[in-house]
Design a protein around this motif. Structure first.
Motif, PDB file in Angstrom:
ATOM      1  N   SER A  76     -12.101  60.369   4.574  1.00 22.12           N
ATOM      2  CA  SER A  76     -11.711  61.339   5.256  1.00 22.12           C
ATOM      3  C   SER A  76      -9.521  60.763   5.732  1.00 22.12           C
ATOM      4  CB  SER A  76     -12.427  61.685   7.059  1.00 22.12           C
ATOM      5  OG  SER A  76     -12.077  60.176   7.392  1.00 22.12           O
ATOM      6  N   ASP A  77      -9.621  62.356   6.097  1.00 20.45           N
ATOM      7  CA  ASP A  77      -7.581  62.064   6.191  1.00 20.45           C
ATOM      8  C   ASP A  77      -7.561  61.337   7.336  1.00 20.45           C
ATOM      9  OD1 ASP A  77      -7.506  64.216   4.633  1.00 20.45           O
ATOM     10  OD2 ASP A  77      -8.175  66.124   6.417  1.00 20.45           O
ATOM     11  N   ARG A  78      -6.412  60.434   6.899  1.00 21.40           N
ATOM     12  CA  ARG A  78      -5.848  59.120   7.441  1.00 21.40           C
ATOM     13  C   ARG A  78      -4.354  59.248   7.227  1.00 21.40           C
ATOM     14  NH1 ARG A  78     -10.048  54.752   8.347  1.00 21.40           N
ATOM     15  NH2 ARG A  78     -11.613  55.734   8.752  1.00 21.40           N
ATOM     16  N   GLU A  79      -3.916  58.242   8.196  1.00 22.89           N
ATOM     17  CA  GLU A  79      -2.248  58.633   7.925  1.00 22.89           C
ATOM     18  C   GLU A  79      -2.230  57.326   7.290  1.00 22.89           C
ATOM     19  OE1 GLU A  79       0.393  60.088   9.679  1.00 22.89           O
ATOM     20  OE2 GLU A  79      -0.995  61.489  10.422  1.00 22.89           O
ATOM     21  N   ALA A  80      -1.180  57.076   6.336  1.00 23.27           N
ATOM     22  CA  ALA A  80      -0.968  56.222   5.304  1.00 23.27           C
ATOM     23  C   ALA A  80      -1.221  54.947   5.309  1.00 23.27           C
ATOM     24  CB  ALA A  80       0.354  56.415   4.233  1.00 23.27           C
ATOM     25  N   SER A  81      -1.321  53.885   4.682  1.00 23.34           N
ATOM     26  CA  SER A  81      -2.756  52.516   5.278  1.00 23.34           C
ATOM     27  C   SER A  81      -1.117  51.905   5.263  1.00 23.34           C
ATOM     28  CB  SER A  81      -3.279  52.045   4.547  1.00 23.34           C
ATOM     29  OG  SER A  81      -2.291  51.913   3.494  1.00 23.34           O
ATOM     30  N   LEU A  82      -1.277  51.131   6.271  1.00 28.01           N
ATOM     31  CA  LEU A  82      -0.037  49.857   6.177  1.00 28.01           C
ATOM     32  C   LEU A  82       0.095  49.271   5.337  1.00 28.01           C
ATOM     33  CD1 LEU A  82       0.553  48.607  10.135  1.00 28.01           C
ATOM     34  CD2 LEU A  82       2.129  50.477   8.653  1.00 28.01           C
ATOM     35  N   PRO A  83      -0.624  48.064   4.615  1.00 30.53           N
ATOM     36  CA  PRO A  83      -0.427  47.892   3.204  1.00 30.53           C
ATOM     37  C   PRO A  83      -1.008  48.410   2.326  1.00 30.53           C
ATOM     38  CG  PRO A  83      -3.077  47.464   4.809  1.00 30.53           C
ATOM     39  CD  PRO A  83      -2.158  48.347   5.406  1.00 30.53           C
ATOM     40  N   LEU A  84      -0.664  49.796   1.924  1.00 30.91           N
ATOM     41  CA  LEU A  84      -0.070  51.075   1.212  1.00 30.91           C
ATOM     42  C   LEU A  84       1.126  50.574   1.268  1.00 30.91           C
ATOM     43  CD1 LEU A  84      -0.685  51.870  -1.586  1.00 30.91           C
ATOM     44  CD2 LEU A  84      -1.591  54.250  -0.610  1.00 30.91           C
ATOM     45  N   LYS A  85       1.605  50.934   2.839  1.00 28.55           N
ATOM     46  CA  LYS A  85       3.523  50.355   2.436  1.00 28.55           C
ATOM     47  C   LYS A  85       4.238  49.403   2.381  1.00 28.55           C
ATOM     48  CE  LYS A  85       3.206  54.708   6.532  1.00 28.55           C
ATOM     49  NZ  LYS A  85       3.355  54.701   7.756  1.00 28.55           N
ATOM     50  N   TYR A  86       3.574  48.609   2.481  1.00 26.51           N
ATOM     51  CA  TYR A  86       3.598  47.275   2.132  1.00 26.51           C
ATOM     52  C   TYR A  86       4.207  46.886   0.935  1.00 26.51           C
ATOM     53  CZ  TYR A  86       4.068  42.152   1.713  1.00 26.51           C
ATOM     54  OH  TYR A  86       4.412  40.719   1.114  1.00 26.51           O
ATOM     55  N   LEU A  87       3.464  47.171   0.109  1.00 25.08           N
ATOM     56  CA  LEU A  87       2.628  47.316  -1.324  1.00 25.08           C
ATOM     57  C   LEU A  87       4.045  48.368  -2.100  1.00 25.08           C
ATOM     58  CD1 LEU A  87       1.598  44.955  -3.295  1.00 25.08           C
ATOM     59  CD2 LEU A  87      -0.391  46.764  -3.799  1.00 25.08           C
ATOM     60  N   LYS A  88       3.697  49.487  -1.240  1.00 24.15           N
ATOM     61  CA  LYS A  88       5.064  49.841  -2.278  1.00 24.15           C
ATOM     62  C   LYS A  88       6.247  49.975  -1.949  1.00 24.15           C
ATOM     63  CE  LYS A  88       6.770  54.419  -4.086  1.00 24.15           C
ATOM     64  NZ  LYS A  88       6.408  54.434  -4.872  1.00 24.15           N
ATOM     65  N   ARG A  89       7.221  49.405  -0.963  1.00 22.96           N
ATOM     66  CA  ARG A  89       8.307  48.657  -0.548  1.00 22.96           C
ATOM     67  C   ARG A  89       8.457  47.530  -1.290  1.00 22.96           C
ATOM     68  NH1 ARG A  89       6.407  49.183   4.545  1.00 22.96           N
ATOM     69  NH2 ARG A  89       5.747  46.737   5.029  1.00 22.96           N
ATOM     70  N   ARG A  90       7.500  45.805  -2.067  1.00 22.63           N
ATOM     71  CA  ARG A  90       7.871  45.957  -3.092  1.00 22.63           C
ATOM     72  C   ARG A  90       8.001  46.281  -4.061  1.00 22.63           C
ATOM     73  NH1 ARG A  90       7.153  44.322   1.502  1.00 22.63           N
ATOM     74  NH2 ARG A  90       7.214  41.855   2.644  1.00 22.63           N
ATOM     75  N   PHE A  91       7.134  47.321  -4.710  1.00 21.22           N
ATOM     76  CA  PHE A  91       7.382  47.967  -5.737  1.00 21.22           C
ATOM     77  C   PHE A  91       7.685  49.623  -5.425  1.00 21.22           C
ATOM     78  CE2 PHE A  91       3.870  44.435  -6.218  1.00 21.22           C
ATOM     79  CZ  PHE A  91       4.778  43.536  -7.008  1.00 21.22           C
ATOM     80  N   PRO A  92       8.810  49.760  -5.817  1.00 21.15           N
ATOM     81  CA  PRO A  92       9.126  50.831  -5.283  1.00 21.15           C
ATOM     82  C   PRO A  92       9.017  51.487  -6.842  1.00 21.15           C
ATOM     83  CG  PRO A  92      10.717  50.242  -5.669  1.00 21.15           C
ATOM     84  CD  PRO A  92       9.686  48.782  -5.413  1.00 21.15           C
ATOM     85  N   ASP A  93       9.026  51.596  -7.663  1.00 19.09           N
ATOM     86  CA  ASP A  93       9.261  52.532  -8.487  1.00 19.09           C
ATOM     87  C   ASP A  93       7.196  52.496  -9.800  1.00 19.09           C
ATOM     88  OD1 ASP A  93      11.758  51.658  -9.371  1.00 19.09           O
ATOM     89  OD2 ASP A  93      11.941  50.691 -10.995  1.00 19.09           O
ATOM     90  N   ALA A  94       6.675  52.074  -8.631  1.00 21.85           N
ATOM     91  CA  ALA A  94       5.253  52.307  -8.370  1.00 21.85           C
ATOM     92  C   ALA A  94       4.559  53.792  -7.994  1.00 21.85           C
ATOM     93  CB  ALA A  94       4.178  50.860  -8.563  1.00 21.85           C
ATOM     94  N   ASP A  95       3.527  54.493  -8.447  1.00 22.49           N
ATOM     95  CA  ASP A  95       3.639  56.036  -8.405  1.00 22.49           C
ATOM     96  C   ASP A  95       1.818  54.905  -6.803  1.00 22.49           C
ATOM     97  OD1 ASP A  95       3.565  58.641  -8.100  1.00 22.49           O
ATOM     98  OD2 ASP A  95       1.601  58.176  -9.274  1.00 22.49           O
TER      99      ASP A  95
END
Length: 371
Positions: free
Chosen positions: A320-339
């Protein structure tokens, strides 16, 4: 309906043999017959005694296209096809279909290197079906993506189909290709596996529960993968993250088997992503793989699509609707070019976070996977 591989098969047949692999009853035979058109005589199925006799005598019908179905059950099938292909008449085209990994079941013999293209046919997906409504998506999640149960539209009949499917896979397909004595225990394994979707699979734990050896369970899992019953997703590791590197997750091509709704949704997304990555690999030559992320601090992201060794897509699944997960934010910071996407099975919110993560309903994301 026109399947997503039809145009590619027609194009590839002009140059080489085409092998189409995929789960049983995913639509390979229907697709082959459609490509044959009016020349139905060109269809030859190894499981049909009359067709098998025609193939062994090599007295082929007068058709510009021969479609060999399930011929991988013939121990010397590779030598057989090589011989036919090398002496074929100009313009003669050859299509081969099978409900097992045709790149594995070779049983020795001459190589077919350079003589064929290999394409994998997957179950129906949101993009292929052009789904637009939440109700249609719920039906796909409930009934699975195999044509017969999905198009039938009945939950009861879909359950019956699924139970019969598993039994026939073991009693017919597996028995034709593999040497397994204890089919009853293997069926128990197939019954147990759907309950374990969503977490790294512990072979030791399954072996203890079924009172079998680790070696036996590992062998049976490999067999089920080769027969397109299940597929594995390995962990993603990179120098800048402390990721786990061994345990694999497993998923089912028939996600309707999964009893837990959240795990079933994750399996559906995994199947859609695998279909997309396989299509890109098979038709464009991209070195694309489906992985998941989990590190030693237990941060986890459901899926990471890797291309040429680098992550290009990060996907987290929520019911269901949730705020963006912390692990996903963590991985996005390390790979900013990834969608990066967080998709919900039954949520309605659609927005982009300041980190650049798209939070959206699943159908919005899945319809972007054009295969």
């Amino acid at each position: 309906m026109k399947r997503y591989l039809e145009s590619q098969i027609r194009q590839d047949l002009k140059r080489k043999m085409v092998f189409v692999g995929g789960p049983r009853q995913v639509g390979k035979t229907t697709l082959a017959r459609k490509i044959l058109g009016k020349s139905k005589a060109g269809y030859l199925n190894w499981d049909v005694a009359l067709h098998r006799d025609v193939m062994l005598r090599q007295e082929f019908p007068k058709s510009k296209l021969w479609a060999f179905d399930e011929i991988h059950k013939y121990p010397r099938w590779r030598n057989y096809l090589k011989g036919i292909y090398d002496v074929r008449a100009p313009g003669q085209r050859i299509l081969v279909t099978g409900s097992a990994r045709l790149d594995y079941y070779r049983f020795g013999g001459d190589s077919l290197q350079g003589r064929y293209h290999y394409l994998r046919l997957h179950p129906l997906s949101a993009a292929e079906l052009k789904l637009t409504s939440a109700e249609d998506f719920k039906a796909l999640l409930t009934l699975g993506g195999f044509p017969e149960p999905f198009l039938g539209g009945s939950k009861k009949e879909a359950r019956r189909w699924s139970n019969e499917y598993r039994s026939r896979l073991v009693r017919e397909d597996l028995a034709d290709l593999e040497q397994v004595q204890d089919l009853g225990s293997l069926e128990l394994l197939m019954t147990r596996l759907p309950e374990l979707v969503g977490s790294p699979l512990s072979v030791n734990r399954v072996a203890e529960q079924l009172q079998l050896s680790h070696k036996t369970i590992s062998k049976w899992l490999d067999i089920l993968e080769r027969l397109y019953a299940i597929f594995f997703v390995a962990p993603f590791g990179a120098p800048q993250i402390k990721a786990v590197k061994k345990a694999r997750k497993h998923y089912h091509y028939d996600w309707s088997l999964i009893p837990d709704r959240a795990a079933r949704f994750e399996n559906l997304v995994a199947s859609h992503l695998l279909k997309w990555t396989n299509f890109r690999t098979d038709t464009e030559g991209c070195l694309t793989e489906l992985r998941y992320f989990r590190d030693i601090e237990r941060r986890e992201v459901d899926f990471v699509v890797v291309e040429d060794g680098a992550p290009v897509l990060l996907v987290e699944c929520k019911s269901s609707d949730r705020e963006a997960s912390l692990p996903l934010k963590y991985l996005k910071r390390r790979f900013p070019d990834a969608d990066a996407w967080q998709v919900s099975a039954f949520g309605e919110r659609d927005y982009v976070t300041r980190e650049g993560i798209r939070v959206a309903p699943a159908l919005t994301f899945l319809n972007r996977l054009q295969r």
